[in-house]
Structure formats: structure tokens, C-alpha cells
Design an enzyme around this catalytic site. Structure first.
Site, PDB file in Angstrom:
ATOM      1  N   ASP A  92       1.361  -1.292  -0.771  1.00  0.00           N
ATOM      2  CA  ASP A  92      -0.052  -0.330   0.110  1.00  0.00           C
ATOM      3  C   ASP A  92       1.050   1.739  -0.084  1.00  0.00           C
ATOM      4  O   ASP A  92       1.932   1.331   0.238  1.00  0.00           O
ATOM      5  CB  ASP A  92      -0.907   0.366   1.398  1.00  0.00           C
ATOM      6  CG  ASP A  92      -1.337   0.582   1.050  1.00  0.00           C
ATOM      7  OD1 ASP A  92      -2.439   1.385   0.490  1.00  0.00           O
ATOM      8  OD2 ASP A  92      -2.571   0.999   2.462  1.00  0.00           O
ATOM      9  N   GLY A 215      -9.658   5.536   2.636  1.00  0.00           N
ATOM     10  CA  GLY A 215     -10.201   6.559   3.910  1.00  0.00           C
ATOM     11  C   GLY A 215     -11.593   5.497   3.626  1.00  0.00           C
ATOM     12  O   GLY A 215     -12.205   6.242   4.023  1.00  0.00           O
ATOM     13  N   SER A 217     -12.524   2.752   6.271  1.00  0.00           N
ATOM     14  CA  SER A 217     -13.485   2.926   7.543  1.00  0.00           C
ATOM     15  C   SER A 217     -13.747   4.009   7.799  1.00  0.00           C
ATOM     16  O   SER A 217     -12.955   4.921   8.013  1.00  0.00           O
ATOM     17  CB  SER A 217     -11.873   2.064   8.686  1.00  0.00           C
ATOM     18  OG  SER A 217     -11.116   3.623   8.883  1.00  0.00           O
ATOM     19  N   ASN A 236     -10.722   0.293   1.053  1.00  0.00           N
ATOM     20  CA  ASN A 236      -9.125  -0.074   1.575  1.00  0.00           C
ATOM     21  C   ASN A 236      -9.745   0.882   3.248  1.00  0.00           C
ATOM     22  O   ASN A 236     -10.182   1.492   3.407  1.00  0.00           O
ATOM     23  CB  ASN A 236      -8.521   1.065   1.315  1.00  0.00           C
ATOM     24  CG  ASN A 236      -7.152   0.613   0.431  1.00  0.00           C
ATOM     25  OD1 ASN A 236      -7.750  -0.167  -0.385  1.00  0.00           O
ATOM     26  ND2 ASN A 236      -5.815   1.612  -0.072  1.00  0.00           N
ATOM     27  N   ALA A 238      -8.024   0.611   7.299  1.00  0.00           N
ATOM     28  CA  ALA A 238      -7.726   0.815   8.572  1.00  0.00           C
ATOM     29  C   ALA A 238      -7.857   1.441   9.745  1.00  0.00           C
ATOM     30  O   ALA A 238      -7.983   0.350  10.631  1.00  0.00           O
ATOM     31  CB  ALA A 238      -6.699   1.120   7.956  1.00  0.00           C
ATOM     32  N   THR A 239      -8.073   2.187  10.020  1.00  0.00           N
ATOM     33  CA  THR A 239      -7.981   3.150  11.692  1.00  0.00           C
ATOM     34  C   THR A 239      -9.259   2.324  12.697  1.00  0.00           C
ATOM     35  O   THR A 239      -9.008   2.267  13.660  1.00  0.00           O
ATOM     36  CB  THR A 239      -8.583   4.442  11.014  1.00  0.00           C
ATOM     37  OG1 THR A 239      -7.753   5.082  10.213  1.00  0.00           O
ATOM     38  CG2 THR A 239      -8.129   5.325  12.492  1.00  0.00           C
TER      39      THR A 239
HETATM   40  P1  13P Z   1      -8.710   4.830   6.678  1.00  0.00           P
HETATM   41  O1  13P Z   1      -7.540   3.871   7.514  1.00  0.00           O
HETATM   42  O2  13P Z   1      -9.407   5.724   7.043  1.00  0.00           O
HETATM   43  O3  13P Z   1      -9.360   3.068   6.360  1.00  0.00           O
HETATM   44  O4  13P Z   1      -7.528   4.180   5.667  1.00  0.00           O
HETATM   45  C1  13P Z   1      -7.155   3.276   4.947  1.00  0.00           C
HETATM   46  C2  13P Z   1      -6.241   3.388   3.704  1.00  0.00           C
HETATM   47  O5  13P Z   1      -7.053   4.028   2.929  1.00  0.00           O
HETATM   48  C3  13P Z   1      -5.349   2.548   3.225  1.00  0.00           C
HETATM   49  O6  13P Z   1      -4.475   2.548   2.097  1.00  0.00           O
END
Ligand code: 13P
Length: 290
Positions: A92, A215, A217, A236, A238-239
Site C-alpha cells: 500500500d 480512507g 473505514s 481500503n 485500517a483506522t
Molecule cells: P483508513 O485508515 O481511513 O481506513 O484508510 C485506510 C487506507 O486508505 C489505506 O490505504
């Protein structure tokens, strides 16, 4: 099993479902992603950032040594390989050609070359170079145009992607997946995201490549549904998953006080993150392979 996820994303684009691309930070988060895939029977992508890049020390994650990188990539490969579910391994946000090759050498089946903060011409030139190299290797390439803000808590440089630029970029690079800026931001949402569903549909109609939402999540089930219906394919994420893991670990830690032990906190974190991802895989309507 490890797969180049391209065929699955093409099928997802055709049949209007999303595929989760979940960021990992360590062995436990890798386990959580694989458990979610196995619980739902749905393909996923495991994503790892290019944290040994020269500028990685400035990131929220901190820099990794080559030793840590190799070990984590080895575990990702092992864990994906023993899973009965198709799992893509994705590098990524990598902004160098060398970083992409390093990711591939250590097992990535797709890479993101991210030059979205540079000029459109520079973005095309470097993406083209990576696409050329990856053709020989059966590795897929993601790039980004426009710019999804929110890295390291700032929306600086954020810009919606236009269908014209997507067309031009695809014609010049032949990129496999395209990350587009449609109103999401990386990290925490401090206000309601302004998602541009019509723009997603226009972008889908402009190019044949699957579209990627960064972005991803922190949205509602309805928002995921509408994004996917209109043409988002790779999500995608993550957070908010990492936060869910932290919440569960803290809960156990607080309840056990001084008697808290790491395996109990870590186990709770893995399970909570796996459940949270499995729930989201359902929101994305990912097609099960079971
Ligand atoms: P978030 O952390 O906002 O979910 O975004 C993850 C992301 O886009 C990783 O490339």
C-alpha cells in the site's frame, strides 16, 4: 491461498460487490484479517504500507527495519498460503519504483505506486514504469489520481478525481486498479464525509479498471452499499479496525487491572478485529467462495 486479486476485482466490478483491503501492522492484525476471511468465506486483501521507505520514520507507524519487514512479509505469505480462502498481498502507498520491487520480491501480488501528490505528468511517468516492470511478473498495479486527504491528520492537498483525468491516466498507463478521491479521508472522520456517488458512477463509466476507495473505514453500512453499487470495488480499510482491536484489548486490560496478561489482551484484540472485519465484509457484499 495466495492470489493476484485482479481477477476477483474484475468480477467484483462486473457484479457490483466490494472487496476489503485491510491494512496490517503486525502478526496479530494479519491473523485477524485471515480469520475474518475464513469466517465469511470471502476473498480479502492483506495490505502493508512501505514502512521501510526513507521517509517512513515520519509516518504514524514509524519505520521498520528490513529485518522486521522480511519477517512480517514471511508471516503474511505463510498465513495467506495456509488459508483456504483466496488472499491477495498488497503493498500500500509506496512512492518509489525501488519500494515496489522490494515489496514484490518479498511476496506482494499487487502494489500501489502513489505519486498522487506530484504533478499529473510525473504520476503518469512513474506509474508507467512500474506497470511495465509488473507485466512480466504477474503483479497488478494500483495508482491514485486526485488526492485522498487525511494522511497524518491533514486534508492538505485533497482533491476530487475527475473522469477526464481518469480517462487520460488510464490511456497513458494501463494501470490495473485506480484509487480515486470521492469524498473519503484517511484516518478518523471528524465530520460527515461528503461522498460523491454520481462521481463514482462517472469514474466507473470512464475507465475499465476497478476503482479503489482509500480512507474506507468509519462509514455506515448504507454508505458502503451506495459506494459499491456505483462502482467502488476495492475498499481500503485500517483506522477503525485497529481502533476496535485497541478497544477490546483495553477492555480486558482495565477489567484485569494489575493482573492483566498480554495473551488475554492480544487474543481479545484479534477476535474483536476479526469480528469487526467480518461484519464489514458483509456490508461490502463480497461474494463468498464457500
Ligand atoms: P483508513 O485508515 O481511513 O481506513 O484508510 C485506510 C487506507 O486508505 C489505506 O490505504
Amino acid at each position: 491461498m495466495i492470489v493476484n486479486i485482479k481477477d476477483i476485482l474484475i468480477d467484483a466490478r462486473k457484479n457490483n460487490y466490494g472487496v476489503g483491503a485491510f491494512n496490517v501492522s503486525d502478526y496479530s492484525t494479519v491473523e485477524a484479517v485471515c480469520l475474518a476471511a475464513e469466517k465469511t468465506g470471502c476473498p480479502v486483501m492483506i495490505q502493508i504500507g512501505d514502512w521501510i521507505a526513507p521517509n517512513a520514520a515520519e509516518t504514524v507507524m514509524g519505520a521498520m527495519s528490513m529485518f522486521d519487514y522480511k519477517n512480517l512479509m514471511s508471516f503474511i505469505k505463510y498465513r495467506a498460503e495456509v488459508s483456504p480462502i483466496p488472499i491477495g498481498i498488497h503493498l500500500d502507498h509506496c512512492n518509489t519504483y525501488e519500494g515496489c520491487l522490494r515489496g514484490i520480491q518479498h511476496g506482494a501480488t499487487s502494489v500501489m505506486i502513489d505519486v498522487s501528490m506530484e504533478s499529473f505528468e510525473d504520476n503518469i511517468a512513474l506509474t508507467k514504469k512500474v506497470v511495465e516492470a509488473c507485466k512480466e511478473l504477474d503483479v497488478s498495479v494500483e495508482a491514485e489520481i486526485g488526492h485522498v486527504g487525511g494522511h497524518f491528520g491533514t486534508t492538505e492537498g485533497a482533491a476530487y478525481t475527475t473522469p477526464e483525468s481518469a480517462k487520460e491516466f488510464f490511456a497513458q498507463t494501463g494501470v490495473d486498479f485506480l484509487a480515486v478521491a470521492i469524498g473519503t479521508v484517511h484516518g478518523e472522520y471528524t465530520s460527515e464525509p461528503q461522498l460523491q456517488y454520481d462521481l463514482i458512477a462517472e469514474l466507473r463509466d470512464a475507465i475499465p479498471s476497478p476503482l479503489v476507495m482509500h480512507g474506507g473505514s468509519g462509514l455506515s453500512p448504507e454508505q458502503y452499499g451506495r459506494c459499491v453499487e456505483n462502482g467502488i470495488t476495492k475498499i481500503n480499510f485500517a483506522t477503525y479496525a485497529w481502533r476496535e482491536a485497541a478497544r477490546a484489548a483495553k477492555e480486558v486490560g482495565n477489567a484485569d487491572g494489575d493482573k492483566a496478561i498480554y495473551p488475554a489482551m492480544n487474543g481479545a484484540a484479534i477476535q474483536a478485529m476479526a469480528d469487526y472485519l467480518a461484519k464489514h465484509i458483509e456490508y461490502f457484499k463480497t461474494k463468498s467462495v464457500k
